[in-house]
Motif scaffolding. Structure first.
Motif, PDB file in Angstrom:
ATOM      1  N   ILE A   1      33.732  17.305  46.332  1.00 17.85           N
ATOM      2  CA  ILE A   1      34.587  17.308  47.520  1.00 17.85           C
ATOM      3  C   ILE A   1      34.174  18.342  48.570  1.00 17.85           C
ATOM      4  O   ILE A   1      34.025  18.017  49.751  1.00 17.85           O
ATOM      5  N   MET A   2      33.968  19.593  48.182  1.00 14.76           N
ATOM      6  CA  MET A   2      33.640  20.614  49.182  1.00 14.76           C
ATOM      7  C   MET A   2      32.221  20.475  49.734  1.00 14.76           C
ATOM      8  O   MET A   2      32.020  20.616  50.947  1.00 14.76           O
ATOM      9  N   PRO A   3      31.206  20.174  48.897  1.00 11.90           N
ATOM     10  CA  PRO A   3      29.875  19.930  49.470  1.00 11.90           C
ATOM     11  C   PRO A   3      29.860  18.771  50.468  1.00 11.90           C
ATOM     12  O   PRO A   3      29.164  18.837  51.489  1.00 11.90           O
ATOM     13  N   VAL A   4      30.628  17.718  50.201  1.00 14.13           N
ATOM     14  CA  VAL A   4      30.680  16.578  51.115  1.00 14.13           C
ATOM     15  C   VAL A   4      31.340  16.978  52.436  1.00 14.13           C
ATOM     16  O   VAL A   4      30.865  16.619  53.522  1.00 14.13           O
ATOM     17  N   ILE A   5      32.428  17.734  52.361  1.00 12.90           N
ATOM     18  CA  ILE A   5      33.103  18.202  53.575  1.00 12.90           C
ATOM     19  C   ILE A   5      32.180  19.118  54.379  1.00 12.90           C
ATOM     20  O   ILE A   5      32.070  18.990  55.606  1.00 12.90           O
ATOM     21  N   ASP A   6      31.514  20.031  53.697  1.00  8.75           N
ATOM     22  CA  ASP A   6      30.587  20.944  54.380  1.00  8.75           C
ATOM     23  C   ASP A   6      29.474  20.173  55.087  1.00  8.75           C
ATOM     24  O   ASP A   6      29.092  20.498  56.218  1.00  8.75           O
TER      25      ASP A   6
ATOM     26  N   VAL B   1      43.857  12.324  55.356  1.00 15.50           N
ATOM     27  CA  VAL B   1      43.417  12.090  53.980  1.00 15.50           C
ATOM     28  C   VAL B   1      44.086  10.840  53.411  1.00 15.50           C
ATOM     29  O   VAL B   1      45.243  10.545  53.712  1.00 15.50           O
ATOM     30  N   THR B   2      43.344  10.101  52.595  1.00 12.96           N
ATOM     31  CA  THR B   2      43.901   8.949  51.897  1.00 12.96           C
ATOM     32  C   THR B   2      44.889   9.432  50.842  1.00 12.96           C
ATOM     33  O   THR B   2      44.540  10.243  49.992  1.00 12.96           O
TER      34      THR B   2
ATOM     35  N   VAL C   1      42.599  14.920  44.055  1.00 13.11           N
ATOM     36  CA  VAL C   1      41.535  15.841  44.471  1.00 13.11           C
ATOM     37  C   VAL C   1      41.429  15.879  45.993  1.00 13.11           C
ATOM     38  O   VAL C   1      41.402  16.949  46.608  1.00 13.11           O
ATOM     39  N   GLY C   2      41.377  14.702  46.616  1.00 11.24           N
ATOM     40  CA  GLY C   2      41.259  14.650  48.069  1.00 11.24           C
ATOM     41  C   GLY C   2      42.476  15.208  48.777  1.00 11.24           C
ATOM     42  O   GLY C   2      42.353  15.962  49.751  1.00 11.24           O
ATOM     43  N   VAL C   3      43.665  14.849  48.287  1.00 10.35           N
ATOM     44  CA  VAL C   3      44.904  15.328  48.913  1.00 10.35           C
ATOM     45  C   VAL C   3      45.032  16.842  48.771  1.00 10.35           C
ATOM     46  O   VAL C   3      45.431  17.535  49.719  1.00 10.35           O
ATOM     47  N   SER C   4      44.677  17.375  47.617  1.00 14.73           N
ATOM     48  CA  SER C   4      44.761  18.828  47.408  1.00 14.73           C
ATOM     49  C   SER C   4      43.815  19.572  48.345  1.00 14.73           C
ATOM     50  O   SER C   4      44.185  20.598  48.934  1.00 14.73           O
ATOM     51  N   ALA C   5      42.597  19.055  48.491  1.00 16.98           N
ATOM     52  CA  ALA C   5      41.628  19.687  49.390  1.00 16.98           C
ATOM     53  C   ALA C   5      42.120  19.628  50.830  1.00 16.98           C
ATOM     54  O   ALA C   5      42.036  20.615  51.577  1.00 16.98           O
ATOM     55  N   ALA C   6      42.656  18.473  51.228  1.00 16.74           N
ATOM     56  CA  ALA C   6      43.140  18.305  52.600  1.00 16.74           C
ATOM     57  C   ALA C   6      44.325  19.226  52.884  1.00 16.74           C
ATOM     58  O   ALA C   6      44.411  19.839  53.955  1.00 16.74           O
ATOM     59  N   LYS C   7      45.240  19.322  51.937  1.00 19.42           N
ATOM     60  CA  LYS C   7      46.402  20.206  52.105  1.00 19.42           C
ATOM     61  C   LYS C   7      45.962  21.657  52.277  1.00 19.42           C
ATOM     62  O   LYS C   7      46.472  22.382  53.143  1.00 19.42           O
ATOM     63  N   ALA C   8      45.022  22.075  51.432  1.00 18.72           N
ATOM     64  CA  ALA C   8      44.555  23.460  51.493  1.00 18.72           C
ATOM     65  C   ALA C   8      43.881  23.760  52.833  1.00 18.72           C
ATOM     66  O   ALA C   8      44.121  24.812  53.443  1.00 18.72           O
TER      67      ALA C   8
ATOM     68  N   PRO D   1      47.832  20.033  61.795  1.00 17.34           N
ATOM     69  CA  PRO D   1      48.578  18.930  61.178  1.00 17.34           C
ATOM     70  C   PRO D   1      47.800  18.257  60.049  1.00 17.34           C
ATOM     71  O   PRO D   1      46.576  18.139  60.106  1.00 17.34           O
ATOM     72  N   LEU D   2      48.542  17.802  59.034  1.00 12.26           N
ATOM     73  CA  LEU D   2      47.982  17.024  57.928  1.00 12.26           C
ATOM     74  C   LEU D   2      48.526  15.606  58.039  1.00 12.26           C
ATOM     75  O   LEU D   2      49.741  15.401  58.097  1.00 12.26           O
TER      76      LEU D   2
END
Length: 213
Positions: free
Chosen positions: A61-66, A84-85, A96-103, A111-112
């Protein structure tokens, strides 16, 4: 936040077996689109294993976002909102995606936006056809869903019909497994179909007299 035309959105997707992130300007201009596939991981099982998919999302998740930020040539501090989906999909993978987006949204104080997976498929048409405007009828054909949807206006949908058993993608994968074809089955069946005889079997037209869609 910037005006709508220049607003930068970081989109995150992890509903099944692909970890993806994208940066968009104004909602319709794609600045980057990075996808990390898990096909090699799940091939040996002939389908997606939810627990394995979730664990791979955590790694990716983080490498893809970076990478999405790097390709868009923007920094995290430039992001105006995070999307985020949130479903439908595999619960562990979505988490996993929702947690990363929230953080990220919390740390950036932006806004989220939660995005329905199927609505996301429909909205993707605006990226390939920026001039498109509702109302229109959309056919959603994905791995887990096959549905005919009327989009009356932005965020206004009416389900016209859907499969009662397997979605098209599920049917492809199941048929491929029975035939001993590699996973994912869709591309392989499509390749074989192009070599076949389209006149070999005459299929009936279902519910032709019932006024069905």
């Amino acid at each position: 936040m910037k005006d709508r035309e220049n607003c930068l959105t970081l989109g995150i997707e992890s509903s099944c077996d692909e970890t993806a992130a994208s940066v968009l300007r104004g909602g319709r201009q794609i600045l980057s689109n990075v996808i990390s596939t898990q096909i090699p991981v799940h091939q040996k099982f002939g389908g997606v294993v939810p627990e394995i998919a979730s664990r791979k999302h955590i790694v990716n998740i983080m490498p893809v976002i970076d990478e999405a930020l790097r390709k868009a040539e923007v920094g995290l501090s430039d992001i105006d909102q995070v999307a985020v989906t949130y479903g439908p999909g595999l619960v562990g993978a979505l988490l996993v995606g929702v947690s990363a987006a929230k953080a990220l949204a919390f740390s950036l104080d932006v806004p989220l936006i939660g995005v329905n997976h199927l609505e996301g498929h429909i909205f993707a048409n605006f990226l390939s056809a920026p001039e498109l405007e509702p109302p229109f009828i959309a056919l959603v054909v994905s791995g887990g869903h096959t549905a005919l949807v009327e989009m009356k206006d932005y965020n206004s949908f009416r389900l016209l019909g859907q499969t009662r058993d397997d979605a098209a993608g599920e049917a492809f994968d199941k048929i491929a497994r029975v035939m001993g074809l590699p996973y994912p089955g869709g591309p392989e069946i499509d390749r074989l179909a192009r070599e076949g005889n389209p006149e070999a079997i005459e299929f009936p037209r279902a519910l032709e007299e019932k006024g069905n869609y």
